[in-house]
Design an enzyme around this catalytic site. Sequence first.
Site, mmCIF file in Angstrom:
data_model
loop_
_atom_site.group_PDB
_atom_site.id
_atom_site.type_symbol
_atom_site.label_atom_id
_atom_site.label_comp_id
_atom_site.label_asym_id
_atom_site.label_seq_id
_atom_site.Cartn_x
_atom_site.Cartn_y
_atom_site.Cartn_z
ATOM 1 N N HIS A 367 0.872 -1.334 0.010
ATOM 2 C CA HIS A 367 0.146 0.147 -0.029
ATOM 3 C C HIS A 367 0.755 1.166 0.012
ATOM 4 C CE1 HIS A 367 -3.955 -1.906 0.811
ATOM 5 N NE2 HIS A 367 -3.401 -2.837 1.329
ATOM 6 N N LYS A 561 -8.250 14.054 4.142
ATOM 7 C CA LYS A 561 -7.428 13.078 4.290
ATOM 8 C C LYS A 561 -6.413 13.186 5.154
ATOM 9 C CE LYS A 561 -6.591 14.002 0.044
ATOM 10 N NZ LYS A 561 -6.577 12.889 -0.872
ATOM 11 N N ARG A 562 -5.526 12.016 5.829
ATOM 12 C CA ARG A 562 -4.604 12.420 6.570
ATOM 13 C C ARG A 562 -3.663 13.514 6.260
ATOM 14 N NH1 ARG A 562 -1.149 8.372 6.276
ATOM 15 N NH2 ARG A 562 -2.093 7.500 4.416
ATOM 16 N N LYS A 567 0.863 14.599 0.676
ATOM 17 C CA LYS A 567 -0.589 14.892 0.156
ATOM 18 C C LYS A 567 -0.550 16.507 -0.104
ATOM 19 C CE LYS A 567 -2.382 10.882 2.533
ATOM 20 N NZ LYS A 567 -3.112 10.244 1.592
ATOM 21 N N THR A 669 -8.437 6.626 -1.848
ATOM 22 C CA THR A 669 -9.661 6.062 -2.009
ATOM 23 C C THR A 669 -10.723 7.222 -1.622
ATOM 24 O OG1 THR A 669 -9.636 5.355 0.137
ATOM 25 C CG2 THR A 669 -9.356 3.711 -1.750
ATOM 26 N N LYS A 673 -14.487 8.513 -3.568
ATOM 27 C CA LYS A 673 -15.785 8.749 -2.840
ATOM 28 C C LYS A 673 -16.318 10.319 -3.226
ATOM 29 C CE LYS A 673 -13.807 6.043 1.075
ATOM 30 N NZ LYS A 673 -12.853 6.044 2.029
HETATM 31 C C1 NBG Z 1 -2.440 3.985 1.868
HETATM 32 C C2 NBG Z 1 -2.203 4.636 0.854
HETATM 33 C C3 NBG Z 1 -3.188 5.391 -0.031
HETATM 34 C C4 NBG Z 1 -4.236 3.999 -0.325
HETATM 35 C C5 NBG Z 1 -4.621 3.188 0.859
HETATM 36 C C6 NBG Z 1 -5.280 1.905 0.652
HETATM 37 C C7 NBG Z 1 -1.173 3.153 4.040
HETATM 38 C C8 NBG Z 1 0.214 2.523 4.366
HETATM 39 N N1 NBG Z 1 -1.295 3.316 2.424
HETATM 40 O O1 NBG Z 1 -2.989 5.758 -1.122
HETATM 41 O O2 NBG Z 1 -1.428 5.884 1.203
HETATM 42 O O3 NBG Z 1 -5.378 4.383 -1.226
HETATM 43 O O4 NBG Z 1 -3.641 2.760 1.500
HETATM 44 O O5 NBG Z 1 -4.775 1.089 -0.359
HETATM 45 O O6 NBG Z 1 -2.063 3.694 4.587
#
Ligand code: NBG
Length: 830
Positions: A367, A561-562, A567, A669, A673
Amino acid sequence: MFNTIAERSLHTRIARSVEAIRRSFVDNLFYVTGRTLENAAPLDHYTALAFTIRDRMLARLVSSDEFYKHQGAKTVAYLSLEYMLGPQLGNNILNLKLGDNVRQAMAELGLELETILEAEQEPGLGNGGLGRLAACFMDSLATLELPSIGYGIRYEYGVFEQSIKDGWQVEVADAWLRDGNPWELPRQRRYPVKFGGHLERYHDDERRLRIRWLPESIIYGVAYDTPILGYDVLKVNLLRLWKSEARKSFDLQAFNLGDYYGAVNDMVTAQNISKVLYPNDEPEAGRALRLRQQYFFVSCSLQDMIRLTLRDKGSLDYFPDRFVVQLNDTHPAIAIAEFLRLLIDAHQMEWDQAWDLTQRSFAYTNHTLLPEALETWPLDLIQRTLPRHLEILYEINRRFLDDVRIRFIDDPARLSRMSLIDEGPGDGVRRLRMANLACVGSMAINGVSEMHSELLKHTVLRDFHDLWPEKFQNKTNGVTPRRFIALANPPLAALIEEAIDGDWLRQLEKLQQLEPQADNSAFRLRWREIKHLAKQRLAEDIRRTCGISLDADTLFDVQVKRIHEYKRQHLNVLHIISLYHRLKHNPALDITPRTFIFGGKAAPGYRMAKLIIKLINAMADVINRDTQVNKTLKVVFVPDFNVKTSHAIYPAADLSEQISTAGKEASGTGNMKFTMNGALTIGTLDGANVEIREAVGEKNFFLFGKTVPQIDELRAAGYHPRDIYHQNEHLRFVIDLINSGLFSHGDKHLFRPLTDNLLDSDPFLVCADFQDYIDCQARVGLSYQDQEQWSRMSILNVARCSRFSSDRAIREYNADIWHLTPLPVETARV
Ligand code: NBG
């Protein structure tokens, strides 16, 4: 339970009726919470309704369970350290299709369903996208009637709650279990998990050398099951979360010896393992408890799978026919060594067979490409915590490197890159590379968007791709339309329902039927009305929680988002300040009025991310107070962004900010949404943005920013952000304004760590993309002035988003990796 089908279906109809729901609610109110309608508080209403709905899920749970037992069908075991489930009540009502009846039953009691839903405290057992993806996958697996179990940890404290004090993030512990959790069923099932100690060699009856692990401590994992309903199917899957407990609540022997506190201490130590979710975006090094968490939950889960395999198949030889184990990132990768240990030490299997079963059972999803996020554990920590696993890991590595040596003769650099063990970059600390372990032990390796999967092959996992190209796959992420359209945006769902034929919530491709409506002006008008309504609703929430009033007629420009430098929330900030600056100098400037909405948590130890939050709030304070501009610009930071708050945000967005540095966001993701709710995207060619743009059409997407090859080129040529600052007057004005103290009550130093970082190194290319972003935002502003055209684009975004359903993602995982057979459970609809 019922003797005949007629009896069952009669019971079903009764249970679903308005009257039955109402009665059951009143009963539960009395028997569960000890209240009556006269003296109940909203939380009591919530609890009573949750139990009422749970009662209606249990019959499905029992019949799914019986059915599975009977079938012994191949099941995917999804191993994830995070599940960001979000509020359960509304979602379960939706999946049972009981919305109308429940609403009416509550109305008859003088209660409003929405107010009751508000009282739910969501289980925040995840940090962000990775945990939410796991939750969307659970929803799709159940809806597609694929046999699955989600395994994880029942954290007592989930992700912290965020509040904002004086503009800064403050973390508050999330005691989500305080008011009880109606959705979980504590089970008797418990497994021992060993830690520490030493090994002993002995010979078994057949005089074979065996290893006995004499641990320093043993704790127990107790199962808590949360039923996961599919949408309008009778299938219920399980989310099985482990809670850690001491071997006995009381160590009598220690007590007899008078060491009462010692015994209590052991109990507390054991309970600590499932106490709290770790934040991500922070270095893991030395977090002994985190390693224990990982091992604890995979050990319990594998013991559970082994029990089920033996129960249903009689022999572990059939493990790969009973389970496929999907590793959600490397967090559960130690499962590979644990599986071998269980097979070899506890079930006396030979290495070769055990390894063969392992490699046929495990699959790994990566991920992230951020090198700092790739997990490693110091070997001495492993030695102390899991001495037997260390031996097994060495053995896996020895055999693996022998293969690599033969395959790539004379390439020692490759050997040291591929080794499971990092010999230490000069600090003398040897480490276990979890991604390498996951690759070696798995039959399939996938990234989460087309671009990310490609980059994986050519960057972090390149050597593994050279060795096993056939293992590599792409599985682009998806999100569940049930939660993120139907539940979050009922007016939009109702309009879609009206406009198209068929079960679109289950077959999202049907949204294509919306395309012609883009040219229907009456439809566009209704589309706008719905968006406007959602904006008003969000504005109302924000007025209540933040005391800021927003104008729903402005463009809602949203980034939630975080908070992370990659980002680039700060790029967004620079744009806002540049608009502000231009407006101050020319109050007559004709720009599209905008409301900028931010939300997201920063990891508690990530100082730069926290400074970005402070900057957003500081800027918001100044702009919102400035009567010269605050009709045109408004900025809010919505505290505590989580699944629940997100329900109000996605539907209200006109513009979705997906502005990460190209090559850094694995998929994203949230971008999906937003698209599903008719927001247009401003974004870089990164992660799933690339596929979103392809799907919705480039004319319906605002693209800007350097691409991955351009970034590589720029870096190779030498990147000097300070030159950009000197050449670009807009950027200079903005940075200087931040450092002037305007946003910090005269303090010229507060934001220097941030601006210095941008000018000195700018690791995420904020300065390089600044001008392009500003120009693209100007195009966005202009486009928004043509409301008809904007609505057209918005409708097309929704009509073309079906690829981003998690149902599609799960179908692909199943077709290419898991090979499960959907099993429709046929029982009465209760
Ligand atoms: C996160 C990514 C996102 C991705 C999500 C789900 C982690 C390690 N990874 O880009 O930063 O959409 O995983 O796949 O949290």
